[in-house]
Design an enzyme around this catalytic site. Structure first.
Site, PDB file in Angstrom:
ATOM      1  N   GLU A  68       9.261 -22.874  59.917  1.00  0.00           N
ATOM      2  CA  GLU A  68       8.716 -22.031  59.184  1.00  0.00           C
ATOM      3  C   GLU A  68       7.770 -21.363  60.756  1.00  0.00           C
ATOM      4  O   GLU A  68       6.957 -22.175  61.264  1.00  0.00           O
ATOM      5  CB  GLU A  68       8.242 -22.034  58.101  1.00  0.00           C
ATOM      6  CG  GLU A  68       7.432 -19.919  58.161  1.00  0.00           C
ATOM      7  CD  GLU A  68       7.759 -19.194  58.262  1.00  0.00           C
ATOM      8  OE1 GLU A  68       9.432 -19.126  57.494  1.00  0.00           O
ATOM      9  OE2 GLU A  68       7.542 -18.413  59.188  1.00  0.00           O
ATOM     10  N   ASP A 117      15.472 -12.760  59.764  1.00  0.00           N
ATOM     11  CA  ASP A 117      14.785 -11.753  60.267  1.00  0.00           C
ATOM     12  C   ASP A 117      16.073 -10.963  61.415  1.00  0.00           C
ATOM     13  O   ASP A 117      16.626 -11.667  61.535  1.00  0.00           O
ATOM     14  CB  ASP A 117      13.937 -11.721  61.420  1.00  0.00           C
ATOM     15  CG  ASP A 117      12.317 -12.561  61.060  1.00  0.00           C
ATOM     16  OD1 ASP A 117      12.160 -12.436  59.671  1.00  0.00           O
ATOM     17  OD2 ASP A 117      11.099 -13.271  62.176  1.00  0.00           O
ATOM     18  N   ASP A 153      20.331  -9.764  53.155  1.00  0.00           N
ATOM     19  CA  ASP A 153      20.546  -8.716  52.333  1.00  0.00           C
ATOM     20  C   ASP A 153      21.319  -7.796  53.358  1.00  0.00           C
ATOM     21  O   ASP A 153      21.919  -6.865  53.094  1.00  0.00           O
ATOM     22  CB  ASP A 153      19.045  -8.040  51.608  1.00  0.00           C
ATOM     23  CG  ASP A 153      18.129  -7.915  53.140  1.00  0.00           C
ATOM     24  OD1 ASP A 153      17.412  -8.801  53.824  1.00  0.00           O
ATOM     25  OD2 ASP A 153      17.770  -6.879  53.325  1.00  0.00           O
ATOM     26  N   THR A 193      16.130 -17.222  46.782  1.00  0.00           N
ATOM     27  CA  THR A 193      15.016 -17.409  47.340  1.00  0.00           C
ATOM     28  C   THR A 193      13.617 -16.087  46.549  1.00  0.00           C
ATOM     29  O   THR A 193      14.335 -15.135  46.592  1.00  0.00           O
ATOM     30  CB  THR A 193      15.077 -16.732  49.289  1.00  0.00           C
ATOM     31  OG1 THR A 193      15.095 -16.185  49.244  1.00  0.00           O
ATOM     32  CG2 THR A 193      16.255 -18.101  49.609  1.00  0.00           C
ATOM     33  N   GLU A 194      12.325 -16.219  47.862  1.00  0.00           N
ATOM     34  CA  GLU A 194      12.038 -15.076  47.459  1.00  0.00           C
ATOM     35  C   GLU A 194      12.515 -13.490  47.666  1.00  0.00           C
ATOM     36  O   GLU A 194      12.191 -12.749  46.702  1.00  0.00           O
ATOM     37  CB  GLU A 194      10.012 -15.297  47.721  1.00  0.00           C
ATOM     38  CG  GLU A 194       9.675 -16.204  47.663  1.00  0.00           C
ATOM     39  CD  GLU A 194       9.789 -17.850  47.828  1.00  0.00           C
ATOM     40  OE1 GLU A 194      10.510 -18.085  48.753  1.00  0.00           O
ATOM     41  OE2 GLU A 194       8.585 -18.411  48.039  1.00  0.00           O
ATOM     42  N   TYR A 195      13.010 -13.841  48.987  1.00  0.00           N
ATOM     43  CA  TYR A 195      13.263 -12.264  49.540  1.00  0.00           C
ATOM     44  C   TYR A 195      14.082 -12.234  48.202  1.00  0.00           C
ATOM     45  O   TYR A 195      14.705 -10.954  48.244  1.00  0.00           O
ATOM     46  CB  TYR A 195      14.153 -12.450  50.990  1.00  0.00           C
ATOM     47  CG  TYR A 195      12.547 -11.663  51.897  1.00  0.00           C
ATOM     48  CD1 TYR A 195      11.605 -12.883  51.737  1.00  0.00           C
ATOM     49  CD2 TYR A 195      12.813 -11.526  52.873  1.00  0.00           C
ATOM     50  CE1 TYR A 195      10.496 -12.136  52.463  1.00  0.00           C
ATOM     51  CE2 TYR A 195      12.787 -10.822  53.997  1.00  0.00           C
ATOM     52  CZ  TYR A 195      11.217 -11.005  53.408  1.00  0.00           C
ATOM     53  OH  TYR A 195      10.148 -10.685  54.680  1.00  0.00           O
ATOM     54  N   GLU A 196      15.397 -12.852  48.305  1.00  0.00           N
ATOM     55  CA  GLU A 196      16.784 -12.750  47.389  1.00  0.00           C
ATOM     56  C   GLU A 196      16.500 -12.113  45.685  1.00  0.00           C
ATOM     57  O   GLU A 196      17.160 -11.253  45.381  1.00  0.00           O
ATOM     58  CB  GLU A 196      17.445 -14.187  47.119  1.00  0.00           C
ATOM     59  CG  GLU A 196      18.914 -13.748  46.477  1.00  0.00           C
ATOM     60  CD  GLU A 196      19.360 -15.100  46.469  1.00  0.00           C
ATOM     61  OE1 GLU A 196      19.393 -16.435  47.466  1.00  0.00           O
ATOM     62  OE2 GLU A 196      20.098 -15.549  46.151  1.00  0.00           O
TER      63      GLU A 196
END
Ligand code: SAH
Length: 214
Positions: A68, A117, A153, A193-196
């Site tokens: 990261e 990103d 996404d 994942t968090e975004y998912e």
């Protein structure tokens, strides 16, 4: 993912036992750092760490490194990982552009790219983590037949990635879907994942690509 700067984040990351601060010293020697010869997997852009922490828990016989670029994000992943303090998980606070400084040719068994990103502007296409420039970096550090798994996404990043992978002489497209959650074979065993979680709650389709180094 950029979070509001936490003034403590830098100090936490710098002094944390799960973070390797000078990863170039471990190039070609990650097995010594993990104290075993187990297969090594990377997540590039691990964000707050939910995916890599859960994955490392499930597979104690593999080694994992979460990468990261921002301390302000990584320190949250460290808090999560600390709860289980796994011996098979480490983190680097570096930019993916320099991976060949940290990993020897063919040192890595697989890579995960989760909700990278999208860099939507055409003039930023080179920054996308599936641009030919990054595929070339992955090709060098991966063993042959190593797998890369991508979830996003972003439908444009998905289309772009299918194109760069198909055009690459070094990689083979294995499986892909634009609707992971309605694809029984590909969703099987999925670690979110968090975004998912955020996007699926809103009903957004999730794209997934699995490809391999030839
Ligand atoms: N994988 C997480 C976070 C996705 S957001 C999830 O799915 O929830 C993408 C993350 O990748 C951000 O935290 C961003 O800082 C990081 N990132 C983007 N480009 C990177 C690069 N070139 N090198 C290292 N990290 C990067």
């Amino acid at each position: 993912m950029r979070l509001k700067n936490n003034p403590k984040a830098k100090g936490i990351v710098l002094n944390h036992p799960l973070v390797i601060n000078d990863p170039s010293l471990n190039k070609g020697k990650w097995s010594q750092s993990f104290l075993n010869n187990n297969p090594l997997y990377l997540e590039i852009g691990c964000g707050k760490g939910q995916f890599i922490t859960n994955l490392s828990k499930l597979h104690p016989d593999n080694n994992y490194i979460g990468i990261e670029q921002y301390e302000s994000v990584l320190y949250l992943a460290l808090e999560k990982a600390e709860e289980i303090s796994p011996s098979n998980l480490k983190f680097l606070c570096v930019h993916a552009e320099y991976l060949t400084d940290y990993f020897e040719n063919e040192e890595v068994n697989g890579i995960y790219l989760n909700f990278s990103d999208p860099w939507p502007k055409k003039r930023h296409a080179k920054r996308r983590l599936t641009s030919p420039r990054f595929l070339d970096i992955y090709k060098r550090i991966l063993k042959s037949h190593a797998i890369i798994e991508l979830k996003t996404d972003n439908d444009d990043l998905y289309a772009f990635s299918l194109e760069t992978i198909s055009d690459s002489p070094d990689f083979l497209l294995l499986q892909f879907t634009d609707d992971l959650y309605n694809n029984p074979s590909m969703i099987n065993g999925n670690i979110s994942t968090e975004y998912e979680d955020k996007f699926t709650e809103r009903g957004k389709n999730i794209n997934k690509i699995i490809f391999a180094k030839k």
